[in-house]
Design an enzyme around this catalytic site. Structure first.
Site, PDB file in Angstrom:
ATOM      1  N   GLU A 146       0.816  -1.232   0.000  1.00  0.00           N
ATOM      2  CA  GLU A 146       0.000   0.000   0.000  1.00  0.00           C
ATOM      3  C   GLU A 146       0.845   1.276   0.000  1.00  0.00           C
ATOM      4  OE1 GLU A 146      -2.931  -0.362   3.122  1.00  0.00           O
ATOM      5  OE2 GLU A 146      -3.774  -2.179   2.255  1.00  0.00           O
ATOM      6  N   GLU A 261      -4.941 -11.181  -1.507  1.00  0.00           N
ATOM      7  CA  GLU A 261      -5.769 -11.036  -0.288  1.00  0.00           C
ATOM      8  C   GLU A 261      -7.255 -11.127  -0.637  1.00  0.00           C
ATOM      9  OE1 GLU A 261      -4.690  -7.613   2.104  1.00  0.00           O
ATOM     10  OE2 GLU A 261      -2.566  -7.829   1.630  1.00  0.00           O
TER      11      GLU A 261
END
Ligand code: XIL
Length: 350
Positions: A146, A261
């Site tokens: 991220e 994920e």
């Protein structure tokens, strides 16, 4: 190869399911895996059995994050990570390491770092120690997690984190360069989310991800792939064309893709469980179709296996307080329609 030959090959794969060697060979199913949460792993034997039964790949969900490893600044705590790595090795599962650099899940002291020199020293030291400990065992690392601004059309392109504030864009270079130096055989991945929605922000994020990887490659810093978290919102669509273009762009850069994920955020769906499961399966199908038809992912990893335990329940609570149903097994470990979709795509039967 004829269609029949292909199907014969596929049934051979089915027979070999569960064998890591088989799963990793080129004409075998795409390796499937899940993140494993340590407290649940310790207390629930059915959870451990499900990891053994379904996974080729295991990802410690939280135990390789700074918060877990570096709670006390001078001392590394590998207890949780070692336990999950040991379980994976004992059961011949591959491992993904999550994650060496992230702006979140940091211990309080790390958020108070104040100078460029301090941040660089801590980052390099952390990566050296963690990657060295699992060298040759953790095959793939989410080197950075991220690092892209949520909506790069509004500035950025990097996310505002302690790393970006103290080191600027070079935080990404330092992380990849250090990981590659310590374990030159590891696969190094840039992991991020919100690549799949049909909105300009997601398209901009795909472009930034490609730009970062291109820049690393131009500097001679190894990067092997992009991890798409794929926390899919059931109330938003999938940009099929955009994803297929993304896969072609990755190919052109010589980069792999991994789904890292996967789960479905169902907080806005109607209450009926069967209907929610059907919608979730269809969404995963649309997403995987877009990816797999354009490029074979190196792995497909879900963020947990059973609806009994998921971050989605707490992070995206439903107004009616019903349990979230984000994963391929229900709360009693029964297979949901999503599991059939995953199986179909990883075995090339879709
Ligand atoms: C989540 C875990 O699932 C939770 O158990 C934890 O409390 C918070 O983090 N993106 C990521 C993951 O990269 O590390 C996050 O995991 C979910 C969002």
């Amino acid at each position: 190869m004829t269609r029949r030959g292909l199907l014969r090959g596929t049934s051979a794969c089915l027979a070999a399911a569960g064998s890591l060697g088989a799963a990793l060979a080129a004409d075998r199913p795409i390796p499937f895996g899940s993140a494993a949460e340590i407290e649940t792993f310790r207390k629930d034997a059915r959870y451990r059995d499900a990891l053994k039964r379904y996974c080729d790949v295991i990802v410690p969900m939280n135990d390789l994050k700074w918060e877990a490893l570096r709670h006390d600044r001078p001392r590394f705590d590998f207890s949780g990570a070692d336990e999950l790595v040991g379980f994976a090795e004992a059961n011949k599962k591959a491992l993904r390491g999550h994650t060496l650099l992230w702006g979140e899940a940091l211990p309080p002291w790390a958020k108070e770092m104040a100078t460029r020199a301090e941040a660089e020293r801590e980052l390099v030291n952390h990566i050296e120690i963690v990657v060295d400990r699992y060298k040759g065992r953790v095959g793939t690392w989410d080197v950075v997690n991220e690092v892209i601004k949520y909506d790069p059309t509004e500035g950025g392109p990097y996310r505002d984190t302690i790393w970006q504030r103290l080191l600027g864009p070079e935080h990404v270079d330092i992380a990849f360069r250090t990981a590659a130096r310590v374990d030159p055989k590891a696969r190094l991945v840039l992991n991020d989310f919100h690549f799949e929605e049909p909105v300009p922000g997601a398209a901009a994020r795909r472009k930034v991800a490609l730009d970062i990887c291109r820049r690393l490659k131009d500097k001679g810093i190894p990067v092997h792939g992009i991890g798409m978290q794929a926390h899919l919102y059931a109330d938003k669509g999938i940009d099929v064309d955009g994803l297929q273009r993304f896969m072609r762009d990755l190919d052109e850069l010589g980069l792999d893709v991994e789904i890292t994920e996967l789960d479905v955020i169902d907080w806005k769906l109607p209450a009926d469980p069967a209907q929610r499961d059907k919608t979730a399966a269809a969404l995963v199908s649309t997403f995987l179709e877009a990816i797999v038809s354009a490029k074979r992912p190196k792995a497909i990893v879900t963020w947990g296996l059973t609806d009994r335990y998921s971050w989605v329940h707490e992070t995206f609570p439903r107004k009616d307080s019903a349990r979230a149903r984000p994963l391929p097994l229900d709360a009693d470990y029964r297979q949901k329609p999503m599991m059939a979709v995953l199986e179909r795509y990883r075995r090339g039967l879709a």
